[in-house]
Scaffold this motif. Structure first.
Motif, short mmCIF file in Angstrom:
data_model
loop_
_atom_site.label_atom_id
_atom_site.label_comp_id
_atom_site.label_asym_id
_atom_site.label_seq_id
_atom_site.Cartn_x
_atom_site.Cartn_y
_atom_site.Cartn_z
N ILE B 261 78.76 77.92 86.73
CA ILE B 261 77.68 77.83 85.75
C ILE B 261 77.76 78.99 84.74
O ILE B 261 77.58 78.80 83.54
CB ILE B 261 76.31 77.78 86.47
N VAL B 262 78.11 80.17 85.24
CA VAL B 262 78.27 81.32 84.33
C VAL B 262 79.33 81.00 83.29
O VAL B 262 79.12 81.17 82.08
CB VAL B 262 78.65 82.60 85.13
N ILE B 263 80.49 80.49 83.74
CA ILE B 263 81.58 80.19 82.81
C ILE B 263 81.16 79.11 81.81
O ILE B 263 81.33 79.27 80.60
CB ILE B 263 82.85 79.74 83.59
N ALA B 264 80.56 78.03 82.33
CA ALA B 264 80.15 76.92 81.45
C ALA B 264 79.15 77.38 80.39
O ALA B 264 79.27 77.02 79.21
CB ALA B 264 79.57 75.78 82.27
N GLN B 265 78.17 78.20 80.80
CA GLN B 265 77.13 78.63 79.84
C GLN B 265 77.66 79.64 78.84
O GLN B 265 77.12 79.76 77.74
CB GLN B 265 75.89 79.17 80.57
N LEU B 266 78.72 80.37 79.21
CA LEU B 266 79.32 81.28 78.23
C LEU B 266 80.08 80.49 77.18
O LEU B 266 80.15 80.88 76.01
CB LEU B 266 80.28 82.26 78.93
N ILE B 267 80.66 79.36 77.60
CA ILE B 267 81.39 78.51 76.65
C ILE B 267 80.40 77.83 75.70
O ILE B 267 80.62 77.77 74.50
CB ILE B 267 82.19 77.40 77.40
N ASN B 268 79.30 77.32 76.26
CA ASN B 268 78.35 76.56 75.44
C ASN B 268 76.98 76.56 76.10
O ASN B 268 76.81 75.99 77.19
CB ASN B 268 78.87 75.12 75.28
N ARG B 269 76.02 77.21 75.45
CA ARG B 269 74.65 77.25 75.99
C ARG B 269 74.12 75.85 76.23
O ARG B 269 74.23 75.00 75.34
CB ARG B 269 73.70 77.89 74.98
N GLY B 270 73.55 75.63 77.41
CA GLY B 270 72.93 74.33 77.68
C GLY B 270 73.91 73.29 78.19
O GLY B 270 73.56 72.12 78.32
N ALA B 271 75.16 73.70 78.49
CA ALA B 271 76.13 72.75 79.06
C ALA B 271 75.60 72.23 80.39
O ALA B 271 75.16 73.01 81.23
CB ALA B 271 77.48 73.43 79.24
N PRO B 272 75.61 70.90 80.59
CA PRO B 272 75.02 70.33 81.81
C PRO B 272 75.95 70.41 83.02
O PRO B 272 77.02 69.82 83.03
CB PRO B 272 74.76 68.87 81.43
N VAL B 273 75.53 71.19 84.02
CA VAL B 273 76.34 71.38 85.24
C VAL B 273 75.50 71.00 86.46
O VAL B 273 74.32 71.35 86.54
CB VAL B 273 76.78 72.86 85.37
N MET B 274 76.11 70.28 87.39
CA MET B 274 75.43 69.92 88.64
C MET B 274 76.07 70.67 89.81
O MET B 274 77.27 70.91 89.82
CB MET B 274 75.53 68.40 88.89
N TYR B 275 75.24 70.99 90.79
CA TYR B 275 75.71 71.69 92.01
C TYR B 275 76.14 70.62 93.01
O TYR B 275 75.34 69.81 93.46
CB TYR B 275 74.54 72.50 92.57
N TRP B 276 77.42 70.62 93.36
CA TRP B 276 77.98 69.60 94.25
C TRP B 276 78.38 70.28 95.55
O TRP B 276 79.31 71.09 95.55
CB TRP B 276 79.20 68.99 93.56
N ASP B 277 77.68 69.99 96.61
CA ASP B 277 77.99 70.69 97.85
C ASP B 277 78.79 69.85 98.82
O ASP B 277 78.36 68.81 99.28
CB ASP B 277 76.72 71.16 98.56
N GLY B 278 79.98 70.31 99.11
CA GLY B 278 80.83 69.62 100.08
C GLY B 278 81.23 70.55 101.20
O GLY B 278 82.40 70.65 101.54
N ALA B 279 80.25 71.27 101.77
CA ALA B 279 80.57 72.17 102.89
C ALA B 279 80.60 71.36 104.19
O ALA B 279 79.61 70.72 104.54
CB ALA B 279 79.53 73.28 102.98
N TYR B 280 81.74 71.34 104.85
CA TYR B 280 81.89 70.61 106.10
C TYR B 280 82.41 71.53 107.18
O TYR B 280 83.20 72.42 106.90
CB TYR B 280 82.90 69.46 105.95
N PRO B 281 82.04 71.27 108.45
CA PRO B 281 82.66 72.05 109.52
C PRO B 281 84.13 71.68 109.66
O PRO B 281 84.50 70.53 109.46
CB PRO B 281 81.90 71.62 110.78
N LEU B 282 84.95 72.67 109.98
CA LEU B 282 86.35 72.43 110.31
C LEU B 282 86.38 72.15 111.81
O LEU B 282 85.94 72.99 112.60
CB LEU B 282 87.16 73.68 109.99
#
Lengths: 223, 478
Positions: B261-282
């Motif tokens: 999100i930091v990188i995206a917002q530095l490129i363009n204010r208001g860039a739409p980013v979603m949090y995608w969580d794929g944490a799985y046990p090994l």
């Protein structure tokens, strides 16, 4: 049991416990006592890691035990190897495997597990790491002359790198010198056939089995 | 229909637990940092005030950078299908559903797993256009098309077979995004119209732990440039590429997404980013990422809560580790969809997904699991009408409610009628050939693919799209 035997046992136990620091100090103690470096490996380090490998095979120990034991063994080997060289001896291994994740891909957990399994079974493993360019594999083959190389690719976009490497080996006339195993989430048996890899390993246990099979086949061809 | 304002919502974390997760993630970004395999992005971050170690390519992000980025990050991300009827408002408090990325497909004839093809992309899009709970179509990979132009063909195959918004694979990094934007602009009329209702999304995955490769960064940055919706994936495996503890892996995943999100917002204010969580046990015995695990179901509960706290639209995934339509597939899917629905994720991926594969049959089953899950979330209405004391009085002891108009009026609203689950009496089920869910659902999938009508893309739009693809093919295959 003499003192060096009991020291080897202690080394094996420390490897089984995955205690790298203890392995290091025990190996140093053994070297100071002029133990045979090949015995330190055979009766200490690899014995320990083989025991964890066997337990893993029976479902009695876990990946984390295996990886820690393999790391502890590696630490010990680093200390023993210069002594072997100094004495003009060579360590016995089942064979040499060069492993790496292909260019553009930085996923390595699967490859690391394969490495640990192979080490636990007595192979010498040269892990080139992640994001390895084609020439990285070519150079390693020239330098280490492995029987097997293992190419890992997790992503659909990096799969074609595996084909590129095999083509390059053809071009450089190295393809007959080495068997290629591919693996990684995006890959499959069909893909292995398409790019003319020698084997496809869907997981670490299969990776070890295929390595053994390919070595047997190569052995026969040489006979 | 579900009234989301009244629907059940489970929030397992206390305020102080939430605070600890988020401040730990910020601490990790500030003290451990992320590895960035791209010079341009390193420079961008350095200019913004991050501490950069150029040799190790590690970037440590100060807290204010993260907070500024969160101020700029939109709380709600909207998407719309090509005719404007199917819309997504991610972050509005409503839960949507999507399919699963895959490169393997269950063959409808042989019922074996095989590499997915362009034909699958078309058929799968059509099926999911028909399934009522699917809001976003995610295409399987068109692996029979050469890799340089696979992305263009996937766009074409999807857009003709659905009027819902869709998700694509940017195999050529930034160049794919640029082409997708052009194609979507043709569909919408122009790029400004596309901005008002984005037609497609993509994902940019941080490689756990805390590492960004050049390809994923190029996708993230190009999306930000066009303000095109992008999922940023934080997906540590518990005990593998993240701490084995759930809280620890949430910290890693959150830090990874925040770095994106930091990188995206530095490129363009208001860039739409979603949090995608794929944490799985090994799984410590096999090395497999246990996607259908109880722990992942817990992740599905808490990730939306973390996201609401941070003001980021959330995406979680409901999968199974089974490879066939058995009891395991059923209970794992039910657990993970249910937890995502009750945790109120903004979008839940996984319809049709089985591990790394995707299945027509499972898509139909999942649509039904979701239907039942939504019924649970809808809860129990308590009102004079629903308490029905007058009705109970008028029927009286020992009589039936079957003939009462209260039953006739309310049963369709109160009770879900599943489409593929077995509800036949046993004798009838046996005399009809003891059908199991796998075969019933496949039959339904085949019917829908055969009969479902999708309005065609307007003629001149279709020909402009074809021209664009032909031209790009010539350039790319040169």
């Amino acid at each position: 049991m003499n003192t060096s035997d009991s020291l080897f046992n202690k080394i094996a136990t420390a490897v089984i416990d995955g205690d790298s620091a203890l392995v290091e100090s025990l190996v140093q103690e053994a070297l100071r006592g002029h133990s045979d470096p090949l015995k330190i490996i055979d009766q200490g380090l690899t014995r320990g890691v083989r025991e964890v490998g066997d337990k893993f095979g029976r479902g009695e120990s876990f990946l984390t035990d295996l990886v820690m034991a393999a790391t502890a063994m590696q630490q010990g080997l680093k200390l023993v190897e210069p002594e072997i060289l100094r004495q003009g001896k060579t360590a016995k291994t089942l064979g040499t495997v060069v492993l790496g994740t292909v260019a553009g891909d930085v996923h390595d957990i699967g490859k690391n597990i394969v490495g640990a399994m192979l080490r636990a079974s007595g192979f010498s493993v040269d892990d080139l790491g992640v994001d390895v360019p084609t020439h990285g594999f070519v150079n390693a083959i020239r330098k280490r002359e492995p029987e097997i190389i293992g190419l890992s690719a997790l992503m659909t976009v990096t799969m074609p790198e595996q084909a590129k490497i095999i083509n390059e080996l053809e071009k450089q006339k190295l393809r007959d010198k080495v068997a290629v195993i591919i693996g990684g989430a995006a890959t499959s048996e069909e893909w292995a056939e398409e790019i003319k890899a020698d084997a496809y390993a869907p997981d670490a246990v299969q990776g070890l089995r295929k390595t053994n099979e390919l070595l047997r086949r190569r052995g026969k061809r040489h006979d | 229909m579900i009234d989301w304002h009244k629907a059940l919502l489970l929030e397992p974390f206390s305020k102080s637990e939430l605070y600890s997760i988020c401040s730990s993630a910020i601490e990790v970004l500030e003290t451990v940092g992320v590895r960035i395999q791209d010079q341009e992005t390193l420079q961008l971050l350095r200019d913004a005030g991050a501490r950069v170690d150029p040799d190790e390519k590690i970037t440590k992000m100060p807290e204010y950078l993260v907070k500024e980025a969160l101020m700029r990050e939109p709380r709600q991300v909207n998407m719309a299908g090509r005719d404007g009827t199917h819309t997504l408002k991610l972050g509005s408090g409503k839960t949507y559903f999507a399919n699963q990325d895959a490169s393997f497909m269950e063959d409808r004839n042989t019922r074996q797993w095989r590499a997915s093809t362009k034909n699958d992309v078309e058929k799968f899009a059509k099926l999911n256009d028909a399934l009522k709970n699917v809001g976003l179509i995610v295409r399987p990979a068109a692996r029979d098309i050469s890799s340089e132009i696979m992305d263009l063909h996937e766009f074409e195959a999807v857009v003709h077979n659905t009027t819902k918004p869709f998700h694509l694979g940017p195999y050529r990094g930034a160049d794919s995004i640029a082409d997708f934007v052009k194609m979507a602009s043709i569909v919408r009329g122009d790029e400004k119209a596309l901005l008002d209702g984005p037609l497609f999304s993509v994902a940019a995955c941080c490689t756990s732990p805390l590492s960004w490769d050049a390809w994923s960064l190029s996708v993230l940055k190009e999306c930000a440039k066009h303000k095109s919706p992008v999922y940023v994936a934080g997906q540590p495996t518990l005990g593998g590429t993240g701490p084995v503890t759930l809280a620890g892996s949430l910290v890693v995943a959150t830090a990874e997404v925040l770095s994106g999100i930091v990188i995206a917002q530095l490129i363009n204010r208001g860039a739409p980013v979603m949090y995608w969580d794929g944490a799985y046990p090994l799984d410590q015995r096999t090395g497999v990422s246990a996607t259908g695990s109880a722990e992942h179901a817990l992740i599905n509960f808490v990730t939306p809560q973390v996201c609401r706290f941070l003001g980021i639209p959330s995406c979680v995934i409901a999968l199974t580790d089974a490879y066939t339509f058995d009891a395991q597939a059923g209970y794992e899917k039910a657990f993970s969809f249910m937890s995502a629905i009750l945790g109120r994720a903004d979008i839940v991926w996984g319809i049709g997904g089985m591990g790394p594969c995707v299945s027509y049959t499972q898509a139909v089953i999942d649509d039904e699991i979701v239907e039942m899950g939504l019924r649970v979330a809808r809860g129990i209405e308590v009102s004079e009408e629903s308490l029905a004391v007058d009705v109970i009085k008028s029927v009286g002891p020992g009589k039936t409610f079957l003939g009462h108009k209260h039953t006739k009026e309310h049963h369709r609203k109160e009770l879900v009628l599943p489409e593929v689950s077995n509800r036949f009496p046993r004798q009838l089920w046996e005399s009809q050939g003891r059908a199991e869910i796998g075969s019933t659902a496949l039959k339904r999938a085949n019917e829908l693919i055969e009969t479902h009508h999708v309005d065609p893309v307007e003629k001149d739009v279709a020909s402009q799209l074809r021209d664009f693809i032909s031209r790009r093919e010539k350039e790319l295959l040169k």
